[in-house]
Structures are given as structure tokens and as C-alpha cells.
Design a protein around this motif. Structure first.
Motif, PDB file in Angstrom:
ATOM      1  N   HIS A 108       0.851  -1.185   0.000  1.00  0.00           N
ATOM      2  CA  HIS A 108       0.000   0.000   0.000  1.00  0.00           C
ATOM      3  C   HIS A 108       0.884   1.231   0.000  1.00  0.00           C
ATOM      4  O   HIS A 108       2.107   1.140   0.072  1.00  0.00           O
ATOM      5  CB  HIS A 108      -0.949   0.013   1.206  1.00  0.00           C
ATOM      6  CG  HIS A 108      -0.304   0.320   2.517  1.00  0.00           C
ATOM      7  ND1 HIS A 108      -0.880   1.116   3.464  1.00  0.00           N
ATOM      8  CD2 HIS A 108       0.883  -0.066   3.054  1.00  0.00           C
ATOM      9  CE1 HIS A 108      -0.097   1.210   4.524  1.00  0.00           C
ATOM     10  NE2 HIS A 108       0.976   0.485   4.294  1.00  0.00           N
TER      11      HIS A 108
ATOM     12  N   LEU B  75       0.493   5.423   1.665  1.00  0.00           N
ATOM     13  CA  LEU B  75      -0.304   6.459   2.296  1.00  0.00           C
ATOM     14  C   LEU B  75      -0.073   7.736   1.501  1.00  0.00           C
ATOM     15  O   LEU B  75       1.062   8.212   1.394  1.00  0.00           O
ATOM     16  CB  LEU B  75       0.108   6.637   3.759  1.00  0.00           C
ATOM     17  CG  LEU B  75      -0.085   5.401   4.623  1.00  0.00           C
ATOM     18  CD1 LEU B  75       0.456   5.645   6.022  1.00  0.00           C
ATOM     19  CD2 LEU B  75      -1.552   4.997   4.677  1.00  0.00           C
TER      20      LEU B  75
ATOM     21  N   PHE C 241       3.577  11.669   5.621  1.00  0.00           N
ATOM     22  CA  PHE C 241       3.641  10.206   5.561  1.00  0.00           C
ATOM     23  C   PHE C 241       5.054   9.647   5.386  1.00  0.00           C
ATOM     24  O   PHE C 241       5.255   8.433   5.508  1.00  0.00           O
ATOM     25  CB  PHE C 241       2.745   9.680   4.435  1.00  0.00           C
ATOM     26  CG  PHE C 241       1.298  10.038   4.601  1.00  0.00           C
ATOM     27  CD1 PHE C 241       0.584   9.633   5.711  1.00  0.00           C
ATOM     28  CD2 PHE C 241       0.644  10.798   3.640  1.00  0.00           C
ATOM     29  CE1 PHE C 241      -0.757   9.958   5.871  1.00  0.00           C
ATOM     30  CE2 PHE C 241      -0.698  11.127   3.775  1.00  0.00           C
ATOM     31  CZ  PHE C 241      -1.396  10.715   4.894  1.00  0.00           C
TER      32      PHE C 241
ATOM     33  N   CYS D 149       6.277   6.157   3.751  1.00  0.00           N
ATOM     34  CA  CYS D 149       5.017   5.444   3.479  1.00  0.00           C
ATOM     35  C   CYS D 149       4.276   6.033   2.279  1.00  0.00           C
ATOM     36  O   CYS D 149       3.326   5.427   1.790  1.00  0.00           O
ATOM     37  CB  CYS D 149       4.123   5.458   4.711  1.00  0.00           C
ATOM     38  SG  CYS D 149       4.813   4.491   6.073  1.00  0.00           S
TER      39      CYS D 149
ATOM     40  N   MET E 244      -8.269   6.091   2.734  1.00  0.00           N
ATOM     41  CA  MET E 244      -6.848   6.095   3.014  1.00  0.00           C
ATOM     42  C   MET E 244      -6.499   4.705   3.531  1.00  0.00           C
ATOM     43  O   MET E 244      -7.175   4.180   4.427  1.00  0.00           O
ATOM     44  CB  MET E 244      -6.518   7.154   4.071  1.00  0.00           C
ATOM     45  CG  MET E 244      -5.058   7.241   4.415  1.00  0.00           C
ATOM     46  SD  MET E 244      -4.011   7.837   3.081  1.00  0.00           S
ATOM     47  CE  MET E 244      -4.494   9.548   3.029  1.00  0.00           C
ATOM     48  N   CYS E 245      -5.478   4.089   2.978  1.00  0.00           N
ATOM     49  CA  CYS E 245      -5.157   2.701   3.312  1.00  0.00           C
ATOM     50  C   CYS E 245      -4.260   2.599   4.543  1.00  0.00           C
ATOM     51  O   CYS E 245      -3.214   1.943   4.527  1.00  0.00           O
ATOM     52  CB  CYS E 245      -4.530   2.004   2.109  1.00  0.00           C
ATOM     53  SG  CYS E 245      -5.739   1.621   0.836  1.00  0.00           S
ATOM     54  N   SER E 246      -4.693   3.237   5.623  1.00  0.00           N
ATOM     55  CA  SER E 246      -3.986   3.124   6.902  1.00  0.00           C
ATOM     56  C   SER E 246      -4.361   1.804   7.568  1.00  0.00           C
ATOM     57  O   SER E 246      -5.381   1.187   7.232  1.00  0.00           O
ATOM     58  CB  SER E 246      -4.374   4.290   7.809  1.00  0.00           C
ATOM     59  OG  SER E 246      -5.752   4.212   8.144  1.00  0.00           O
ATOM     60  N   THR E 247      -3.577   1.408   8.531  1.00  0.00           N
ATOM     61  CA  THR E 247      -3.888   0.194   9.287  1.00  0.00           C
ATOM     62  C   THR E 247      -5.196   0.375  10.053  1.00  0.00           C
ATOM     63  O   THR E 247      -5.975  -0.569  10.191  1.00  0.00           O
ATOM     64  CB  THR E 247      -2.725  -0.161  10.230  1.00  0.00           C
ATOM     65  OG1 THR E 247      -1.544  -0.292   9.430  1.00  0.00           O
ATOM     66  CG2 THR E 247      -2.970  -1.464  10.959  1.00  0.00           C
ATOM     67  N   GLU E 248      -5.456   1.593  10.524  1.00  0.00           N
ATOM     68  CA  GLU E 248      -6.705   1.875  11.228  1.00  0.00           C
ATOM     69  C   GLU E 248      -7.905   1.611  10.323  1.00  0.00           C
ATOM     70  O   GLU E 248      -8.854   0.915  10.717  1.00  0.00           O
ATOM     71  CB  GLU E 248      -6.739   3.336  11.703  1.00  0.00           C
ATOM     72  CG  GLU E 248      -5.703   3.671  12.753  1.00  0.00           C
ATOM     73  CD  GLU E 248      -4.339   4.109  12.213  1.00  0.00           C
ATOM     74  OE1 GLU E 248      -3.607   4.768  12.967  1.00  0.00           O
ATOM     75  OE2 GLU E 248      -4.000   3.785  11.058  1.00  0.00           O
ATOM     76  N   ASN E 249      -7.879   2.160   9.109  1.00  0.00           N
ATOM     77  CA  ASN E 249      -8.991   1.955   8.174  1.00  0.00           C
ATOM     78  C   ASN E 249      -9.092   0.514   7.713  1.00  0.00           C
ATOM     79  O   ASN E 249     -10.195   0.006   7.491  1.00  0.00           O
ATOM     80  CB  ASN E 249      -8.864   2.894   6.975  1.00  0.00           C
ATOM     81  CG  ASN E 249      -9.269   4.312   7.313  1.00  0.00           C
ATOM     82  OD1 ASN E 249     -10.024   4.556   8.249  1.00  0.00           O
ATOM     83  ND2 ASN E 249      -8.758   5.264   6.554  1.00  0.00           N
TER      84      ASN E 249
ATOM     85  N   GLU F 275       0.722  -4.299  11.934  1.00  0.00           N
ATOM     86  CA  GLU F 275       1.390  -3.867  10.707  1.00  0.00           C
ATOM     87  C   GLU F 275       2.868  -4.247  10.778  1.00  0.00           C
ATOM     88  O   GLU F 275       3.471  -4.650   9.787  1.00  0.00           O
ATOM     89  CB  GLU F 275       1.232  -2.354  10.553  1.00  0.00           C
ATOM     90  CG  GLU F 275       1.893  -1.794   9.318  1.00  0.00           C
ATOM     91  CD  GLU F 275       1.717  -0.301   9.216  1.00  0.00           C
ATOM     92  OE1 GLU F 275       0.663   0.129   8.715  1.00  0.00           O
ATOM     93  OE2 GLU F 275       2.625   0.432   9.643  1.00  0.00           O
TER      94      GLU F 275
END
Length: 136
Positions: free
Chosen positions: A14, A16, A30, A33, A94-99, A125
Motif C-alpha cells: 500500500h 499512504l 507520511f 510510506c 486512506m489505506c492506513s492500518t486503522e482503516n 502492521e
């Protein structure tokens, strides 16, 4: 209340990057990332369900069925994929770990049997960074 956790693993790429920002702002926020050539992680996914064990089986849920559910609804969609480009439930996010953890929850919850519910999605992650999501 009993809690049962299944551990799975997947690899995915991915980046960010906020398309509304300049390259400089993305790089500032970011860092690496935001690499234009993407980057990847070896994710560890912990899926925890909760409920009362069935008096006839002693099971909260048949773990083989839980394994199949996670594989069909999550792992097959994310493993060795680009989260930004290939994963339908991450489109427009947004391809964050949270999302990603919230998206995994949304993929699994509707398919669980009625006697159990999701308690937590824990998504590592890296060995030092993880997200826990307990639902809305």
C-alpha cells in the motif's frame, strides 16, 4: 461470556497518500510510506469473537468455520494484493492500518452466526505497531 481468537497472516502492499495534497505535503506527513512505488507489510490479523458456548458442543463457534469465513471474506481479498488498487472494501479510503482494521470488521460481522459477535480486530502492521478495533 467467552472470547475466542483466530490468528491469520497476510502480505500486502500500500501507500499512504492524500491526492488532495502536494507531493511535498504527503512526503512531510507520511514520509517513506508515501513512496510512489508502494511498500509492503507482513500483517498479523487477530479476529476475536465472543458469546456463550453451545451446550451441545461446548463451542462458541466451530473454529474450522471461522477459519473459512476469515479466509473467504478477508484473506483471499488482501493477501499479496495492493490495498489501494485491488481491495474492493478499501476503495476511496486512506489505506492506513486503522482503516484496514475497520474494513475487515465490516467484511466479517455480517457473516457471523447469530449466537456470536465480533469483539475485536487486532491488526499488526509490524512487530511494534498494531491497531485494535472494537466496532462502532
Amino acid at each position: 461470556m467467552v472470547y475466542l481468537t483466530r490468528l491469520e497472516h497476510f502480505n500486502a502492499a500500500h501507500k499512504l497518500y492524500n491526492p488532495g495534497w502536494s507531493k511535498e505535503q504527503n512526503d512531510m506527513v507520511f514520509g517513506v510510506c508515501a513512496n510512489e512505488n508502494w511498500h509492503g507489510h507482513n500483517y498479523d490479523l487477530y479476529v476475536t469473537i465472543k458469546g456463550e458456548p453451545n451446550p451441545d458442543t461446548g463451542f462458541l463457534m466451530d473454529v474450522k468455520k471461522l477459519k473459512i469465513l476469515i479466509k473467504e471474506q478477508v484473506i483471499n481479498k488482501v493477501d499479496h494484493k495492493n490495498l489501494n488498487l485491488d481491495v474492493d472494501f478499501m476503495q476511496g479510503k486512506m489505506c492506513s492500518t486503522e482503516n484496514l482494521a475497520m474494513g475487515i470488521w465490516q467484511q466479517l460481522q455480517p457473516h457471523l452466526p447469530p449466537q456470536v459477535s465480533l469483539h475485536c480486530i487486532k491488526l499488526y502492521e509490524t512487530a511494534r505497531i498494531y491497531v485494535e478495533y472494537f466496532g462502532d
